[in-house]
Design a protein around this motif. Sequence first.
Motif, short mmCIF file in Angstrom:
data_model
loop_
_atom_site.label_atom_id
_atom_site.label_comp_id
_atom_site.label_asym_id
_atom_site.label_seq_id
_atom_site.Cartn_x
_atom_site.Cartn_y
_atom_site.Cartn_z
N VAL A 305 0.67 -1.73 0.24
CA VAL A 305 0.13 -0.21 0.10
C VAL A 305 0.66 1.09 0.04
N ALA A 306 2.19 1.53 0.77
CA ALA A 306 2.88 2.53 0.80
C ALA A 306 3.23 2.34 -0.72
N ASP A 307 3.55 1.70 -1.22
CA ASP A 307 4.46 1.74 -2.45
C ASP A 307 3.24 1.93 -3.32
N TRP A 308 2.44 1.65 -3.46
CA TRP A 308 1.35 2.12 -4.24
C TRP A 308 0.65 4.23 -4.09
N LEU A 309 0.24 4.25 -2.86
CA LEU A 309 0.30 5.87 -2.41
C LEU A 309 1.83 6.49 -2.47
N ASP A 310 3.07 5.95 -2.45
CA ASP A 310 4.34 6.93 -2.83
C ASP A 310 4.39 7.15 -4.41
N LYS A 311 4.08 5.77 -4.86
CA LYS A 311 4.97 5.93 -6.47
C LYS A 311 3.79 5.04 -7.25
N GLY A 312 3.08 4.62 -6.49
CA GLY A 312 1.70 4.16 -7.89
C GLY A 312 2.45 2.22 -7.84
N ALA A 313 3.16 1.84 -7.72
CA ALA A 313 4.02 1.12 -7.71
C ALA A 313 2.97 -0.95 -7.48
N ARG A 314 2.54 -1.22 -8.07
CA ARG A 314 1.83 -2.82 -7.72
C ARG A 314 2.70 -4.01 -7.20
N GLY A 315 2.55 -3.93 -6.05
CA GLY A 315 3.08 -4.68 -5.57
C GLY A 315 2.53 -6.71 -5.89
N PRO A 316 3.33 -7.46 -4.85
CA PRO A 316 2.87 -8.54 -5.09
C PRO A 316 1.05 -8.73 -4.57
N SER A 317 0.61 -7.80 -3.23
CA SER A 317 -0.33 -8.39 -3.37
C SER A 317 -1.37 -7.45 -3.42
N PHE A 318 -1.52 -6.70 -4.73
CA PHE A 318 -2.03 -5.98 -5.31
C PHE A 318 -2.33 -7.10 -6.08
#
Length: 328
Positions: A305-318
């Motif tokens: 979630v932090a990576d999504w909010l900060d960088k728009g990144a879709r991590g493995p839990s997306f």
Amino acid sequence: MSRIAVAMTPQRAADVCGPDARRLIETRYEATWAGDRLSADDVAALAADCDVLLTSWGTPHLDASIWTDGRGPKVVAHAAGSVKKLLDREVLDQDVAVFSAAGRIAWSVGEYCLAAMLTLARRLPRFDAAVRGGGWKQTGFRGGELAGRPVGILGASSTARALITLLRPFGCDVVVYDPYLGEERAAALGVRTAGLEETLRCPFVSLHVPDLPETRGLVSRALIERMPDHTIVVNSSRGPAVDQTALLEHVLAGRLLAALDVFDPEPPVLDAAVLGCPDLLLSPHIAGDTVDGHLALAGYVLADVADWLDKGARGPSFVDPAAWPTAA
């Protein structure tokens, strides 16, 4: 500062929010924690006033009306497995990013499957019973090994991928049956693809399929009858994927061995012969349930979630909306 609502009881929060996750919640967000009472109305009230909604087992279903007129959280982070009972598919079309800890639970399931394979290959339940009955070396049977053996996996889900990772040191020839797994992805996983019947001819077979109409009865009586003698079957996915009656008949006959963590129905009704069978490991749908694994769940999704909010990144839990039809 973003607002987060923890929509789970204090008891569940103690189960899935480890110290690192709590520190992240308190330092990064303006946090609201739910109380002991958690109705659908309580969750709707929490959701109406937050940017991130953190959920888990026991969180009531999130009604789509929460997002009416552009309201509601922009992120739902589920510190548990499947989100299909938590929210409806249409929510993902409301510009809502959804994250699930299914990938972290998958590691716990992978460890269970590996442990079950090794336990049955070495015939540990039989040796345990022999010693308890006063026996010693001359038991009349001998265990086998997993190293270098073919392992058939049904379904290339996150739990399957965890098991594949754990099998690498054993040098197994891993064969995967999954109609959605292409050759390029299979090569990246270090496995080869095969048809269902060829996969079931491996001496070790592990099921990792979701409960979908096309997977129910996937391992039929006819296929079970054609499986080689002494095959070890591990089912940690869904009970209806296997003809349970046929599998148990072949285990009781001494032809197959099995570890069953899921059943059809649940809880199962098992007779004395099944309960006393030394070639059968039984557990109550707990393959993904460990102390360490549960405490890591909130941190697992919140990191993404932090990576999504900060960088728009879709991590493995997306949770990818495109994968919804075949997700567990």
